[in-house]
Design an enzyme around this catalytic site. Structure first.
Site, PDB file in Angstrom:
ATOM      1  N   CYS A 115       0.825  -1.217   0.000  1.00 16.43           N
ATOM      2  CA  CYS A 115       0.000   0.000   0.000  1.00 16.43           C
ATOM      3  C   CYS A 115       0.856   1.263   0.000  1.00 16.43           C
ATOM      4  O   CYS A 115       0.362   2.348  -0.291  1.00 16.43           O
ATOM      5  CB  CYS A 115      -0.928   0.014   1.202  1.00 16.43           C
ATOM      6  SG  CYS A 115      -1.956  -1.449   1.309  1.00 16.43           S
ATOM      7  N   HIS A 255      -2.910   6.891   4.010  1.00 14.87           N
ATOM      8  CA  HIS A 255      -3.394   5.650   3.385  1.00 14.87           C
ATOM      9  C   HIS A 255      -4.741   5.300   3.999  1.00 14.87           C
ATOM     10  O   HIS A 255      -4.925   5.381   5.218  1.00 14.87           O
ATOM     11  CB  HIS A 255      -2.376   4.535   3.613  1.00 14.87           C
ATOM     12  CG  HIS A 255      -2.884   3.190   3.191  1.00 14.87           C
ATOM     13  ND1 HIS A 255      -3.550   2.991   2.005  1.00 14.87           N
ATOM     14  CD2 HIS A 255      -2.843   1.982   3.818  1.00 14.87           C
ATOM     15  CE1 HIS A 255      -3.883   1.714   1.905  1.00 14.87           C
ATOM     16  NE2 HIS A 255      -3.474   1.077   2.990  1.00 14.87           N
ATOM     17  N   ASN A 285     -10.213   0.013   1.193  1.00 14.14           N
ATOM     18  CA  ASN A 285      -8.755   0.064   1.085  1.00 14.14           C
ATOM     19  C   ASN A 285      -8.353  -0.333  -0.333  1.00 14.14           C
ATOM     20  O   ASN A 285      -8.441  -1.501  -0.695  1.00 14.14           O
ATOM     21  CB  ASN A 285      -8.152  -0.887   2.127  1.00 14.14           C
ATOM     22  CG  ASN A 285      -6.633  -0.904   2.087  1.00 14.14           C
ATOM     23  OD1 ASN A 285      -6.011  -0.354   1.174  1.00 14.14           O
ATOM     24  ND2 ASN A 285      -6.028  -1.550   3.067  1.00 14.14           N
TER      25      ASN A 285
HETATM   26  O1  UT7 Z   1      -3.473  -1.610   3.780  1.00  6.20           O
HETATM   27  C1  UT7 Z   1      -3.092  -2.879   4.259  1.00  6.20           C
HETATM   28  C2  UT7 Z   1      -3.035  -2.877   5.680  1.00  6.20           C
HETATM   29  N1  UT7 Z   1      -4.159  -3.467   6.321  1.00  6.20           N
HETATM   30  C3  UT7 Z   1      -4.718  -2.870   7.367  1.00  6.20           C
HETATM   31  O2  UT7 Z   1      -4.411  -1.755   7.676  1.00  6.20           O
HETATM   32  C4  UT7 Z   1      -5.666  -3.595   8.227  1.00  6.20           C
HETATM   33  C5  UT7 Z   1      -5.404  -3.269   9.665  1.00  6.20           C
HETATM   34  N2  UT7 Z   1      -6.314  -3.955  10.572  1.00  6.20           N
HETATM   35  C6  UT7 Z   1      -7.612  -3.614  10.665  1.00  6.20           C
HETATM   36  O3  UT7 Z   1      -8.074  -2.728   9.975  1.00  6.20           O
HETATM   37  C7  UT7 Z   1      -8.445  -4.320  11.688  1.00  6.20           C
HETATM   38  O4  UT7 Z   1      -7.612  -5.135  12.469  1.00  6.20           O
HETATM   39  C8  UT7 Z   1      -9.585  -5.187  11.075  1.00  6.20           C
HETATM   40  C9  UT7 Z   1     -10.649  -4.279  10.483  1.00  6.20           C
HETATM   41  C10 UT7 Z   1      -9.015  -6.104  10.002  1.00  6.20           C
HETATM   42  C11 UT7 Z   1     -10.237  -6.042  12.135  1.00  6.20           C
HETATM   43  O5  UT7 Z   1     -10.699  -5.245  13.191  1.00  6.20           O
HETATM   44  P1  UT7 Z   1     -10.388  -5.643  14.708  1.00  6.20           P
HETATM   45  O6  UT7 Z   1     -11.099  -4.687  15.552  1.00  6.20           O
HETATM   46  O7  UT7 Z   1      -8.898  -5.738  14.829  1.00  6.20           O
HETATM   47  O8  UT7 Z   1     -11.093  -7.043  14.824  1.00  6.20           O
HETATM   48  P2  UT7 Z   1     -10.484  -8.479  15.139  1.00  6.20           P
HETATM   49  O9  UT7 Z   1      -9.673  -8.975  13.984  1.00  6.20           O
HETATM   50  O10 UT7 Z   1      -9.815  -8.431  16.475  1.00  6.20           O
HETATM   51  O11 UT7 Z   1     -11.814  -9.327  15.237  1.00  6.20           O
HETATM   52  C12 UT7 Z   1     -12.794  -9.058  16.213  1.00  6.20           C
HETATM   53  C13 UT7 Z   1     -13.976 -10.000  15.980  1.00  6.20           C
HETATM   54  C14 UT7 Z   1     -13.575 -11.453  15.814  1.00  6.20           C
HETATM   55  O12 UT7 Z   1     -14.559 -12.230  16.465  1.00  6.20           O
HETATM   56  P3  UT7 Z   1     -14.256 -12.872  17.916  1.00  6.20           P
HETATM   57  O13 UT7 Z   1     -13.068 -13.745  17.716  1.00  6.20           O
HETATM   58  O14 UT7 Z   1     -13.993 -11.697  18.816  1.00  6.20           O
HETATM   59  O15 UT7 Z   1     -15.521 -13.597  18.214  1.00  6.20           O
HETATM   60  C15 UT7 Z   1     -13.684 -11.670  14.323  1.00  6.20           C
HETATM   61  O16 UT7 Z   1     -13.981 -13.022  14.000  1.00  6.20           O
HETATM   62  O17 UT7 Z   1     -14.656  -9.632  14.792  1.00  6.20           O
HETATM   63  C16 UT7 Z   1     -14.834 -10.783  13.977  1.00  6.20           C
HETATM   64  N3  UT7 Z   1     -14.839 -10.366  12.578  1.00  6.20           N
HETATM   65  C17 UT7 Z   1     -15.960 -10.009  11.913  1.00  6.20           C
HETATM   66  N4  UT7 Z   1     -17.247  -9.939  12.304  1.00  6.20           N
HETATM   67  C18 UT7 Z   1     -18.140  -9.520  11.385  1.00  6.20           C
HETATM   68  C19 UT7 Z   1     -13.773 -10.244  11.745  1.00  6.20           C
HETATM   69  N5  UT7 Z   1     -14.206  -9.813  10.536  1.00  6.20           N
HETATM   70  C20 UT7 Z   1     -15.540  -9.660  10.630  1.00  6.20           C
HETATM   71  C21 UT7 Z   1     -16.534  -9.234   9.730  1.00  6.20           C
HETATM   72  N6  UT7 Z   1     -17.811  -9.175  10.157  1.00  6.20           N
HETATM   73  N7  UT7 Z   1     -16.244  -8.859   8.465  1.00  6.20           N
END
Ligand code: UT7
Length: 331
Positions: A115, A255, A285
């Site tokens: 990115c 970004h 993104n």
């Molecule tokens: O440009 C490339 C670089 N990439 C990025 O910058 C991404 C950086 N990271 C992020 O933006 C965030 O970490 C995410 C948006 C990917 C995820 O957000 P988070 O607050 O870190 O969530 P998490 O991964 O800790 O997941 C929390 C919960 C999980 O459920 P449990 O285990 O707590 O029951 C996931 O399974 O959210 C769940 N989850 C979803 N639920 C509904 C993950 N994706 C989804 C979804 N819909 N799409």
């Protein structure tokens, strides 16, 4: 050749027609509009159609930029394409764009730093101009990242979108251009954003396909932590090099990976969110295309004006990062 500053003389974008909303995703995946908006700020994204390729999208954005600049493709001295989703591993997509544009014999290079690609590409362009090597350079950030997504993996597929943004820099002696920059890379964190199979480390195989190792894997929380640290730090470093402070900056163009990451950067830099150009709600993104798309948005909405000082700041696969302090040319 004395003119060593880079002036932005043209810009253009290409966004695929197909809009995929969070509500569309709700119908095909265990997710919700509420979760996606709360956790990322994304409401919809564009998805490349069957007729779109990375080279065709880059070419359309570049043609718009050339039109705006009143230049012919053969006026270009160099073409830099930043992308992690090229048409093919070989040949470089930059040569295809050069051919499609009709930029006969113009040197063209593809730059792949995730990115952060556009920030690396733009910095390279400014330095070629500062060295007196080239006068007119096209820099494009372009991605069809959605073709590398596993549409069953809700932790990644809701985040990304496709698009292209192109800028043309031209040598000038007016007071404008690159004032400060920082680029960085930490390959010890490379496993946090990776397409495991398809390269030389793990060539394509039936086993790889069966395990879905041709798709993007991302450790979202680890990348989130990294991004929250690096955006503020690299912004300060680039400003220090420019001999400027945050008060001198008119617009920050970060970004667009996650609204919460941009909010964290705003808190870290003690700036209101209103100083940031934000497009993530509409495009998601778009990886290397995200900064040029946001920059064009700022220009075409009339927010970014002549003489404005901009801070472009990014992070991405690698993991890489980069920040540029730029001054727009006078009117
Ligand atoms: O440009 C490339 C670089 N990439 C990025 O910058 C991404 C950086 N990271 C992020 O933006 C965030 O970490 C995410 C948006 C990917 C995820 O957000 P988070 O607050 O870190 O969530 P998490 O991964 O800790 O997941 C929390 C919960 C999980 O459920 P449990 O285990 O707590 O029951 C996931 O399974 O959210 C769940 N989850 C979803 N639920 C509904 C993950 N994706 C989804 C979804 N819909 N799409």
């Amino acid at each position: 050749m004395n003119a060593r500053n880079g002036r932005v003389v043209g810009w253009g974008t290409y966004l695929p027609e197909k809009v995929l909303t969070n509500f569309d995703l709700e119908k095909q995946l265990d997710t919700s509009d509420e979760w996606i908006v709360q956790r990322s700020g994304i409401r919809e994204r564009r998805i490349a159609g069957p007729g779109d390729t990375t080279s065709s999208m880059a070419t359309q954005a570049s043609r718009a930029a050339l039109d705006k600049a009143g230049l012919a493709p053969t006026d270009l001295d160099l073409i830099i394409i930043a992308s992690s989703s090229p048409d093919h591993l070989i040949p470089p997509v930059s040569s295809q764009v050069q051919y499609l544009l009709g930029a006969v014999d113009v040197p063209a290079v593809t730059l792949s730093t995730g990115c952060t690609g556009f920030v690396y590409g733009l910095s390279t362009a400014y330095h070629f101009i500062a060295a007196g090597a080239y006068r007119t350079i096209l820099v494009v950030g372009v991605e069809i990242i959605t073709r590398h997504l596993n549409w069953q993996d809700r932790s990644t597929c809701v985040l990304f979108g496709d698009g292209a943004g192109a800028f043309i820099l031209q040598a000038t002696d007016e007071p404008c251009g690159l004032r400060g920059f920082v680029l960085g890379s930490d390959g010890s964190l490379s496993h946090h954003i990776i397409i495991p199979a398809g390269g030389t480390a793990e060539p394509p195989s039936l086993e790889a396909l069966a395990e879905g190792r041709q798709y993007i894997y991302m450790n979202g929380p680890e990348v989130f932590k990294f991004a929250s640290r690096v955006l503020g730090r690299s912004s300060r470093q680039a400003l220090e090099q420019a001999g400027l402070t945050l008060e001198d900056v008119d617009w920050i163009i970060p970004h667009q990976a996650n609204l919460r990451i941009i909010q964290a950067a705003a808190r870290d830099l003690e700036l209101p969110l209103s100083r940031f150009i934000i497009t993530i709600d509409r495009y998601g993104n778009t990886s290397a295309a995200s900064i040029p798309l946001a920059w064009v948005d700022g220009l075409e909405s009339g927010r970014i004006k002549p003489d404005d000082t901009l801070l472009l700041v990014s992070f991405g696969a690698g993991l890489t990062w980069g920040a540029l302090v730029l001054q727009m040319a006078p009117a």
